[in-house]
Design an enzyme around this catalytic site. Structure first.
Site, PDB file in Angstrom:
ATOM      1  N   GLU A 116      -1.593  -1.497  -1.490  1.00  0.00           N
ATOM      2  CA  GLU A 116      -0.644  -1.596  -0.387  1.00  0.00           C
ATOM      3  C   GLU A 116      -1.131  -2.508   0.727  1.00  0.00           C
ATOM      4  O   GLU A 116      -2.330  -2.730   0.903  1.00  0.00           O
ATOM      5  CB  GLU A 116      -0.344  -0.212   0.191  1.00  0.00           C
ATOM      6  CG  GLU A 116      -1.504   0.453   0.889  1.00  0.00           C
ATOM      7  CD  GLU A 116      -1.112   1.796   1.500  1.00  0.00           C
ATOM      8  OE1 GLU A 116      -0.084   1.865   2.202  1.00  0.00           O
ATOM      9  OE2 GLU A 116      -1.855   2.777   1.271  1.00  0.00           O
ATOM     10  N   GLU A 129       5.139   9.946   4.342  1.00  0.00           N
ATOM     11  CA  GLU A 129       3.777   9.810   4.857  1.00  0.00           C
ATOM     12  C   GLU A 129       3.858   9.505   6.351  1.00  0.00           C
ATOM     13  O   GLU A 129       3.539   8.419   6.807  1.00  0.00           O
ATOM     14  CB  GLU A 129       3.009   8.703   4.109  1.00  0.00           C
ATOM     15  CG  GLU A 129       1.514   8.748   4.396  1.00  0.00           C
ATOM     16  CD  GLU A 129       0.765   7.524   3.890  1.00  0.00           C
ATOM     17  OE1 GLU A 129      -0.353   7.682   3.404  1.00  0.00           O
ATOM     18  OE2 GLU A 129       1.312   6.404   4.001  1.00  0.00           O
TER      19      GLU A 129
END
Length: 259
Positions: A142, A239
């Site tokens: 990511e 998240e």
């Protein structure tokens, strides 16, 4: 839309073992954990089985990245430590069978060595992608915004695409984090429309602030509609850091989970 609760950021008023039950009670069918290694894999498996939950994702250990260090995946002197971390992850993955394993690229704090760090990252991502492919588990990586984490090696969507093209491994995918890319001022909707085939996992939080949907300026109606009407069949990870307690932050779940 299939949502996971990230147990590293949600229900943090509870010890980690108790967060599994809390996630189930509040409507989640799956969870993810940033770093699960504080608990034995067998204990996590028992907690998952008891609550009938699926573990969708966790990360390869990143050393001191969250404490301001450079992490593991790009540091040339830490190649052996990274491979040992992959072995640890493999041992957990064999028991827990997640859909995805995330490799955090990490920081380079000496820009004169940036090229060397980037080359090491490519090598290590290729190594991890091959290792996890043997278990049928996708490897993802990511981009993290450079405001919250200065010096992060991959901090944009274009940076992810560049890494993906250079590694060119069939088991390597992007983990797309709506919060991080919103923080960088990017067009998340446009990117998702164009590159969904190369995304292995999606995470979200509102921006700014990294709170729950509705606490910031992100248009989740539009973004979740793009995801729901695409060919993406993965999970979408919550998240975020709740602005109060987690339970009171979950109004979005009733709104979007039925789409």
């Amino acid at each position: 839309m299939r949502f996971t609760a990230n147990l590293s950021l949600l229900f943090t008023d509870l010890p980690l073992p108790e967060r599994f039950q809390a996630a189930k009670q509040h409507g989640f069918e799956a969870v993810e954990i940033q770093f699960p290694y504080e608990l034995p894999a067998e204990q996590i498996l028992e907690l998952l089985d008891h609550q009938d939950l699926q573990l969708v994702l966790f990360n390869v250990d990143a050393d001191t990245l969250l404490q301001g260090g450079e992490g593991l995946a790009a540091v040339p002197e830490k190649r052996d430590q990274f491979k040992a971390a992959v072995e640890q992850t493999l041992a957990y993955a064999e028991r827990l069978k997640p859909c995805n394993i995330n490799v955090l690229p990490g920081r380079c704090l000496n820009l004169q060595r940036l090229g060397e760090y980037k080359a090491t990252l490519l090598e290590n991502l290729d190594y991890a992608a091959s290792a996890f492919a043997e278990l049928g588990i996708k490897t993802v990586f990511e981009a993290v915004n450079s405001h919250d984490m200065p010096g992060f090696i991959v901090d944009s969507s274009l940076g992810m695409l560049d890494v993906l093209a250079k590694v060119d491994h069939p088991n390597l995918f992007m983990q797309y984090d709506i919060y991080h890319m919103s923080r960088m001022g990017e067009d998340c909707g446009g990117f998702l429309r164009q590159h969904m085939d190369n995304i292995g996992h999606i995470q979200f939080a509102d921006c700014p602030g990294r709170g729950q949907p509705g606490s910031g300026a992100v248009d989740f109606d539009a973004l979740f509609d793009i995801i729901a009407t695409s060919d993406y069949r993965g999970w979408v990870g919550a998240e975020y850091r709740p602005t109060a307690d987690t339970a009171s932050s979950l109004a979005w779940l009733k709104t979007y989970a039925v789409k």
